[in-house]
Motif scaffolding. Structure first.
Motif, mmCIF file in Angstrom:
data_model
loop_
_atom_site.group_PDB
_atom_site.id
_atom_site.type_symbol
_atom_site.label_atom_id
_atom_site.label_comp_id
_atom_site.label_asym_id
_atom_site.label_seq_id
_atom_site.Cartn_x
_atom_site.Cartn_y
_atom_site.Cartn_z
ATOM 1 N N LEU A 1 33.740 38.885 26.018
ATOM 2 C CA LEU A 1 34.952 39.277 26.740
ATOM 3 C C LEU A 1 34.620 39.915 28.086
ATOM 4 N N PHE A 2 33.569 40.752 28.100
ATOM 5 C CA PHE A 2 33.156 41.356 29.368
ATOM 6 C C PHE A 2 32.648 40.294 30.341
ATOM 7 N N PHE A 3 31.922 39.311 29.792
ATOM 8 C CA PHE A 3 31.426 38.232 30.649
ATOM 9 C C PHE A 3 32.587 37.430 31.230
ATOM 10 N N LYS A 4 33.591 37.151 30.376
ATOM 11 C CA LYS A 4 34.777 36.430 30.830
ATOM 12 C C LYS A 4 35.499 37.218 31.918
ATOM 13 N N GLU A 5 35.662 38.525 31.691
ATOM 14 C CA GLU A 5 36.335 39.374 32.676
ATOM 15 C C GLU A 5 35.534 39.437 33.981
ATOM 16 N N LYS A 6 34.194 39.555 33.842
ATOM 17 C CA LYS A 6 33.330 39.613 35.023
ATOM 18 C C LYS A 6 33.420 38.318 35.826
ATOM 19 N N THR A 7 33.424 37.189 35.118
ATOM 20 C CA THR A 7 33.516 35.890 35.796
ATOM 21 C C THR A 7 34.839 35.742 36.522
ATOM 22 N N GLU A 8 35.915 36.167 35.870
ATOM 23 C CA GLU A 8 37.233 36.088 36.506
ATOM 24 C C GLU A 8 37.295 36.967 37.754
ATOM 25 N N LEU A 9 36.743 38.195 37.631
ATOM 26 C CA LEU A 9 36.760 39.102 38.778
ATOM 27 C C LEU A 9 35.914 38.558 39.926
ATOM 28 N N GLU A 10 34.736 38.014 39.567
ATOM 29 C CA GLU A 10 33.870 37.467 40.613
ATOM 30 C C GLU A 10 34.548 36.300 41.321
ATOM 31 N N SER A 11 35.217 35.458 40.547
ATOM 32 C CA SER A 11 35.930 34.329 41.151
ATOM 33 C C SER A 11 37.032 34.828 42.080
ATOM 34 N N MET A 12 37.765 35.838 41.611
ATOM 35 C CA MET A 12 38.831 36.388 42.435
ATOM 36 C C MET A 12 38.272 37.051 43.697
ATOM 37 N N GLU A 13 37.145 37.787 43.522
ATOM 38 C CA GLU A 13 36.552 38.452 44.683
ATOM 39 C C GLU A 13 36.044 37.435 45.701
ATOM 40 N N ARG A 14 35.505 36.308 45.218
ATOM 41 C CA ARG A 14 35.053 35.272 46.149
ATOM 42 C C ARG A 14 36.229 34.688 46.925
ATOM 43 N N VAL A 15 37.340 34.477 46.218
ATOM 44 C CA VAL A 15 38.542 33.960 46.885
ATOM 45 C C VAL A 15 39.035 34.956 47.927
ATOM 46 N N LYS A 16 39.054 36.242 47.541
ATOM 47 C CA LYS A 16 39.530 37.267 48.462
ATOM 48 C C LYS A 16 38.585 37.413 49.661
ATOM 49 N N GLY A 17 37.264 37.318 49.395
ATOM 50 C CA GLY A 17 36.299 37.403 50.493
ATOM 51 C C GLY A 17 36.443 36.245 51.461
ATOM 52 N N HIS A 18 36.675 35.046 50.922
ATOM 53 C CA HIS A 18 36.876 33.871 51.782
ATOM 54 C C HIS A 18 38.160 34.023 52.607
ATOM 55 N N PHE A 19 39.176 34.576 51.973
ATOM 56 C CA PHE A 19 40.456 34.802 52.674
ATOM 57 C C PHE A 19 40.259 35.780 53.835
ATOM 58 N N LEU A 20 39.473 36.844 53.592
ATOM 59 C CA LEU A 20 39.214 37.819 54.657
ATOM 60 C C LEU A 20 38.459 37.174 55.820
ATOM 61 N N GLU A 21 37.478 36.344 55.522
ATOM 62 C CA GLU A 21 36.727 35.673 56.590
ATOM 63 C C GLU A 21 37.636 34.747 57.399
ATOM 64 N N GLU A 22 38.591 34.100 56.701
ATOM 65 C CA GLU A 22 39.544 33.236 57.416
ATOM 66 C C GLU A 22 40.427 34.059 58.349
ATOM 67 N N ILE A 23 40.850 35.243 57.896
ATOM 68 C CA ILE A 23 41.685 36.107 58.755
ATOM 69 C C ILE A 23 40.902 36.532 59.987
ATOM 70 N N ILE A 24 39.640 36.966 59.761
ATOM 71 C CA ILE A 24 38.812 37.465 60.863
ATOM 72 C C ILE A 24 38.509 36.348 61.869
ATOM 73 N N SER A 25 38.256 35.133 61.361
ATOM 74 C CA SER A 25 37.887 34.022 62.249
ATOM 75 C C SER A 25 39.054 33.511 63.079
ATOM 76 N N GLY A 26 40.287 33.962 62.778
ATOM 77 C CA GLY A 26 41.452 33.544 63.554
ATOM 78 C C GLY A 26 42.056 32.231 63.080
ATOM 79 N N LYS A 27 41.790 31.863 61.836
ATOM 80 C CA LYS A 27 42.333 30.604 61.321
ATOM 81 C C LYS A 27 43.854 30.633 61.285
#
Length: 626
Positions: A350-376
């Motif tokens: 369950l912790f692994f599942k939660e960690k994987t979900e959080l990591e996936s979400m954090e990657r999405v959020k990090g990519h979104f932040l880079e898109e904002i900064i780059s002026g997309k």
């Protein structure tokens, strides 16, 4: 061949053939090579274990000795001592070993033996030789048949249990086997470990007991398997740890607790917070005084017993699962240990599942932040709409936190692992605070976009202080510096906020690890205008020869001047920060004064110098990185 042919005729042992069959003292016999005995010995150890094999061969030897005792027990021409002495002789004649009594004490009162103690040795023991041949040297004596023979022989003579035990054995590599024989009651504290030797349960009884044990084990395993299946279903259904504990508590009727590595209760069942407090404090004290728990174990504490097992994730202990017992409740370790092991495995999943979900979400959020900064995205409404999919409100003010870090020489952690651990630690910090932020990772730094509505009761400075304290506690041998942008209300200008945070962090130091862009004042305004040429001219005009032909010595002098001015000319404080003596600091300041040709104590001069140095540290920050 004659119908009846005597092969060996001895007072104690007569071997002959009758009708082509072999007889020994009128008993039908067979000849078995010692090699076959060795194979039997090896196979029994492999199939039933050394302890059961020990009992098996001891009983086998016991009956051999008991039968041979019948040949002398009714011989009235022999004294009692002579009857006992015949035992080793018969033993040797049958080829078991060269046997010799070296000392004995025998006290007889009429027909009753009051005390008996025999010492002796065996040489060339067939049993020890076969053990070494098939299994190698043993850690303990292995002549169970021989000790059983001696015990059965003497016990039959005196009609009382006498146990012979090896003190050393050829099977251990000793030159000969040394043995001692006493009545079972005279072995004192050693008697308990010899109890196996005189238990004479029939094989059918032993099989019945073994069957009962197997049946109990089968029922236990079925029970545990059912619980494991129920817990696995909870994982498949996507349920959480609490639903897992509900099932376990219902099945075994014991309080169950899951805690993280910091002793925070993640889930519990069967006990309330107040009831658990004494258990928690005692468990914390135990962990402080002892090594980490790496396997399932029982801990006996004043409030009761605790069966605890670690929860692993990525080969690291991330928490503990525990069953709690009152002082009156005795743990059923056979079954509870199996159950808690499976609960721990399910928690890891369950912790692994939660960690994987959080990591996936954090990657999405990090990519979104880079898109904002780059002026997309050209419009704030588009960014705000997409942020809504991440449950993020970007309609209010926000800050950009620029977090840089540097690894010390003592750090042995692999680079990739270290960057991952830093990212996960920062992410978990905000998750624990239930603050939704955007995080993007870059080389040796993290960018964090923090909406003001996620700061809760803390302001951005206090929140950053808490973050750095958290990192210092969990990430060793890494220094962290932070720069905080101004509060911005237009999300489209996030790239500007990033530059503000980057500029601020370049003025952060070990003594002052957090710098806000607002502290830069006019310097920040100048830098935001991107007039680098004008700024470098200000630096050259202000620092003069100190800035010309920069080398390591001049950079060292510039650092000294910067700390001296930031500390308001305080020599003692500056010397401590630079790890210099006062005289060493004065020497450097004199060299600086000679190069600048100005009075460092003049407020106007020191003000202009400090501005020039701050600008230099921002636009040429790489010169000051160590």
């Amino acid at each position: 061949m004659e119908p009846n042919q005597v092969l060996l005729n001895h007072d104690l042992l007569r071997i002959f053939q009758k009708n082509d069959l072999l007889y020994c003292n009128n008993e039908r016999s067979v000849i078995i090579p010692t090699l076959a005995f060795g194979v039997l010995q090896r196979d029994l150890i492999e199939n039933i274990g050394i302890e059961r094999m020990k009992s098996f061969f001891f009983k086998y030897g016991w009956h051999l000795g008991k039968e041979d005792a019948k040949a002398v027990i009714d011989n009235d021409s022999l004294s009692f001592a002579e009857k006992i002495e015949y035992g080793p002789k018969i033993h040797a004649l049958k080829g078991h070993a060269k046997s010799k009594i070296t000392d004995y004490q025998l006290e007889i009162d009429g027909n009753k033996v009051k005390s008996i103690r025999y010492l002796g040795k065996w040489e060339k023991s067939f049993e020890a030789a076969q053990h070494i041949e098939n299994l190698g040297k043993a850690e303990e004596p292995v002549c169970f048949t021989l000790t059983g023979y001696a015990s059965g022989y003497v016990s039959a003579l005196i009609n009382e249990v006498v146990i012979f035990k090896e003190l050393q054995c050829e099977g251990q590599g000793a030159p000969c086997c040394i043995w001692e024989g006493l009545r079972l009651t005279e072995w004192d504290e050693k008697g308990e470990e010899l109890q196996y030797s005189h238990k004479e349960l029939p094989v059918i009884k032993e099989l019945e007991q073994t069957y009962q044990k197997l049946l109990i084990e089968k029922n236990n395993l079925s029970f545990v398997t059912k619980i494991h299946a129920d817990l696995t279903d909870e994982v498949i259904k996507g349920n959480n740890i609490q639903s897992v504990l509900d099932i376990v508590n219902h099945q075994i009727n014991l309080p169950v607790i899951v805690e993280n590595i910091h002793h925070q209760v993640l889930a519990k069942k069967g006990i309330n917070v107040e009831q658990y407090k004494p258990f928690k404090h005692e468990f914390n004290d135990f962990l402080k005084k002892n090594l980490p728990i790496k396997n399932t174990m029982v801990i006996h504490l004043p409030s009761g017993s605790r069966l605890v097992t670690p929860i692993f994730l990525d080969e690291k202990i991330i928490g503990y699962c525990s069953f709690l017992y009152s002082n009156e409740n005795i743990p059923n370790l056979d079954i509870d240990s199996m159950i808690i092991g499976r609960v721990s495995n399910i928690c890891s999943l369950l912790f692994f599942k939660e960690k994987t979900e959080l990591e996936s979400m954090e990657r999405v959020k990090g990519h979104f932040l880079e898109e904002i900064i780059s002026g997309k995205y050209v419009s704030a409404s588009e960014i705000i709409r997409k942020a809504g999919f991440l449950n993020l409100n970007l309609t209010d003010c926000y800050y950009v936190l620029y977090l840089s870090y540097q690894v010390t020489k003592q750090c042995r952690e692999k680079e990739l692992t270290l960057h991952t651990n830093i990212f996960e630690t920062v992410s978990s910090f905000f998750n624990e605070k239930q603050s939704n932020v955007l995080i993007s990772q870059r080389a040796d730094s993290l960018l964090l976009l923090i909406p003001e509505n996620q700061l809760k009761v803390q302001n951005i400075e206090k929140n950053t202080h808490s973050l750095l304290s958290h990192l210092k506690k969990h990430i060793k041998n890494v220094s962290f510096l932070a720069g905080i942008s101004k509060a911005n209300d237009n999300i489209v200008d996030a790239a500007v906020a990033v530059e503000e945070g980057r500029s601020a962090v370049r003025l952060s130091s070990r003594e002052k690890p957090i710098t806000s862009f607002d502290e830069l004042g006019v310097i920040g305004v100048l830098i935001n205008e991107h007039n680098e040429k004008a700024l470098r001219k200000i630096i050259r005009d202000t620092l003069g020869k100190l800035y010309e032909n920069l080398d390591s010595n001049k950079i060292e002098l510039i650092e000294t001047l910067y700390h001296f001015l930031v500390n308001g000319g305080n020599l003692e404080q500056t010397a401590v920060q630079l790890a210099l003596s006062i005289s060493g600091l004065r020497y450097r300041l004199n060299k600086i004064t000679d190069l600048l040709k100005q009075d460092l104590r003049n407020p106007q001069v020191s003000f202009q110098l400090l501005i020039a140095l701050k600008v230099l540290k921002i636009i040429d920050y790489h010169l000051f990185e160590k």
